[in-house]
Design a protein around this motif. Structure first.
Motif, mmCIF file in Angstrom:
data_model
loop_
_atom_site.group_PDB
_atom_site.id
_atom_site.type_symbol
_atom_site.label_atom_id
_atom_site.label_comp_id
_atom_site.label_asym_id
_atom_site.label_seq_id
_atom_site.Cartn_x
_atom_site.Cartn_y
_atom_site.Cartn_z
ATOM 1 N N ARG A 139 22.133 -35.684 -10.771
ATOM 2 C CA ARG A 139 22.433 -37.097 -10.494
ATOM 3 C C ARG A 139 23.921 -37.347 -10.344
ATOM 4 N NH1 ARG A 139 23.224 -39.725 -15.749
ATOM 5 N NH2 ARG A 139 22.958 -38.168 -17.377
ATOM 6 N N HIS A 140 24.756 -36.601 -11.100
ATOM 7 C CA HIS A 140 26.202 -36.786 -10.996
ATOM 8 C C HIS A 140 26.719 -36.287 -9.650
ATOM 9 C CE1 HIS A 140 26.394 -37.972 -15.171
ATOM 10 N NE2 HIS A 140 25.872 -36.824 -15.559
ATOM 11 N N VAL A 141 26.299 -35.095 -9.262
ATOM 12 C CA VAL A 141 26.726 -34.530 -7.981
ATOM 13 C C VAL A 141 26.252 -35.416 -6.838
ATOM 14 C CG1 VAL A 141 26.593 -32.523 -6.453
ATOM 15 C CG2 VAL A 141 26.688 -32.187 -8.928
ATOM 16 N N HIS A 182 33.347 -34.565 -12.809
ATOM 17 C CA HIS A 182 33.976 -35.761 -12.243
ATOM 18 C C HIS A 182 33.035 -36.953 -12.374
ATOM 19 C CE1 HIS A 182 37.058 -37.782 -9.956
ATOM 20 N NE2 HIS A 182 36.140 -38.277 -9.146
ATOM 21 N N GLY A 183 31.741 -36.719 -12.128
ATOM 22 C CA GLY A 183 30.777 -37.805 -12.252
ATOM 23 C C GLY A 183 30.483 -38.193 -13.690
ATOM 24 N N ARG A 184 30.568 -37.221 -14.584
ATOM 25 C CA ARG A 184 30.246 -37.463 -15.992
ATOM 26 C C ARG A 184 31.370 -38.200 -16.713
ATOM 27 N NH1 ARG A 184 28.041 -32.244 -18.800
ATOM 28 N NH2 ARG A 184 26.237 -32.792 -17.516
ATOM 29 N N TYR A 185 32.630 -37.938 -16.332
ATOM 30 C CA TYR A 185 33.747 -38.473 -17.107
ATOM 31 C C TYR A 185 34.665 -39.427 -16.332
ATOM 32 C CZ TYR A 185 32.241 -34.791 -20.240
ATOM 33 O OH TYR A 185 31.472 -33.989 -21.056
ATOM 34 N N THR A 186 34.598 -39.429 -15.023
ATOM 35 C CA THR A 186 35.478 -40.297 -14.234
ATOM 36 C C THR A 186 34.688 -41.214 -13.307
ATOM 37 O OG1 THR A 186 37.248 -38.629 -14.278
ATOM 38 C CG2 THR A 186 37.428 -40.366 -12.637
ATOM 39 N N CYS A 187 33.922 -40.634 -12.400
ATOM 40 C CA CYS A 187 33.197 -41.433 -11.406
ATOM 41 C C CYS A 187 31.843 -41.861 -11.981
ATOM 42 C CB CYS A 187 33.020 -40.614 -10.126
ATOM 43 S SG CYS A 187 32.542 -41.600 -8.690
ATOM 44 N N LEU A 188 31.915 -42.724 -13.002
ATOM 45 C CA LEU A 188 30.710 -43.148 -13.720
ATOM 46 C C LEU A 188 29.815 -44.012 -12.833
ATOM 47 C CD1 LEU A 188 32.323 -44.118 -17.156
ATOM 48 C CD2 LEU A 188 31.635 -41.861 -16.322
ATOM 49 N N CYS A 194 38.201 -45.526 -11.515
ATOM 50 C CA CYS A 194 39.061 -45.240 -10.370
ATOM 51 C C CYS A 194 40.543 -45.208 -10.757
ATOM 52 C CB CYS A 194 38.838 -46.284 -9.276
ATOM 53 S SG CYS A 194 37.127 -46.388 -8.698
ATOM 54 N N PHE A 195 40.890 -45.920 -11.813
ATOM 55 C CA PHE A 195 42.294 -46.013 -12.220
ATOM 56 C C PHE A 195 42.815 -44.706 -12.808
ATOM 57 C CE2 PHE A 195 39.511 -47.598 -15.488
ATOM 58 C CZ PHE A 195 39.947 -47.014 -16.657
ATOM 59 N N ILE A 196 41.940 -43.765 -13.156
ATOM 60 C CA ILE A 196 42.417 -42.468 -13.639
ATOM 61 C C ILE A 196 41.960 -41.335 -12.711
ATOM 62 C CG2 ILE A 196 42.472 -43.181 -16.067
ATOM 63 C CD1 ILE A 196 39.846 -41.534 -16.432
ATOM 64 N N CYS A 197 41.397 -41.694 -11.572
ATOM 65 C CA CYS A 197 40.821 -40.702 -10.666
ATOM 66 C C CYS A 197 41.901 -39.998 -9.854
ATOM 67 C CB CYS A 197 39.833 -41.386 -9.725
ATOM 68 S SG CYS A 197 39.102 -40.268 -8.517
#
Length: 223
Positions: A139-141, A182-188, A194-197
């Protein structure tokens, strides 16, 4: 999205985690397979809590068969679909013992023939255990690839096939982990950070969340 931008995204995600590893705990190919089967629609943290109690008691196909379905259910009943997963794992173990002497087959057709093992699980095992350049789409990918326009697809198989076309061979062995983290910890899913991406300028998501964080907050958070 063009391939030049895709390559830049991969390079930046690689910088975050040069040699990523799964967050599932395991010490053998068999333990990896069982943990991955258990992880369907369940967090890795929940699976690790189960396997830290299960594996000291039974971490081979024959040992799990000795537990039988009822015994196995006692270890895994804290996660979703535990009854179905227990039945699948018992049947899976029977096949491993009968056909493979308890070992894990290293080809997709044999893996996907095992109860409870779909394409994603097979990809995970082939990639991590046997170091093959397969790309598992969870789901994250799926979310990250569609949201960023890196790989558009209506379902996980479409996204996977596009990734295999777009991602250079040298990146394929690790790229699904980069997208997962990236999906688990940033692109929720609900509130992407987005501010730390670190790929924000390359991402083509039209709904980017732009939050400015005052310097004093950043300073205080670093203590």
């Amino acid at each position: 999205m063009n391939n030049a931008k895709r390559k830049k995204i991969l390079m930046r995600l690689k910088q975050n985690t040069l040699k990523p590893v799964t967050e599932l705990n395991y010490s053998s190919h068999f333990e990896l397979l069982i943990a991955t089967v258990l992880s369907a629609q369940t967090t890795d943290i929940s699976v690790n809590k189960i396997t830290e109690k299960l594996y000291p008691v039974a971490n081979t196909a024959s040992a799990i068969l000795e537990l039988d379905t009822d015994g196995l259910q006692q270890y895994i009943k804290t996660i979703g679909l535990w009854k179905t997963k227990a039945r699948n794992i018992i049947n899976l173990c029977r096949i491993l013992v009968k056909c493979y002497d308890g070992s894990i087959p290293n080809n997709r057709e044999a893996l996907e023939a095992l109860p409870g093992v779909g394409r994603k699980t097979a990809n995970v095992v082939l990639n991590i255990a046997f170091h093959l350049p397969t790309i598992a789409v969870d789901r994250h990918v799926f979310r990250v690839c569609n949201r960023t326009n890196f790989s558009i697809g209506r379902n996980v198989q479409e996204v996977e096939q596009n990734l295999l076309k777009f991602v250079p061979k040298k990146f394929q062995i690790h790229c699904h982990h980069w997208f997962i983290f990236h999906g688990r910890y940033t692109c929720l899913a609900r509130k992407p950070k987005c501010f730390i991406c670190n790929i924000k300028d390359l991402c083509e998501f039209e709904g980017k969340i732009d939050i400015s964080i005052p310097h004093e907050r950043l300073d205080s958070g670093s203590n």
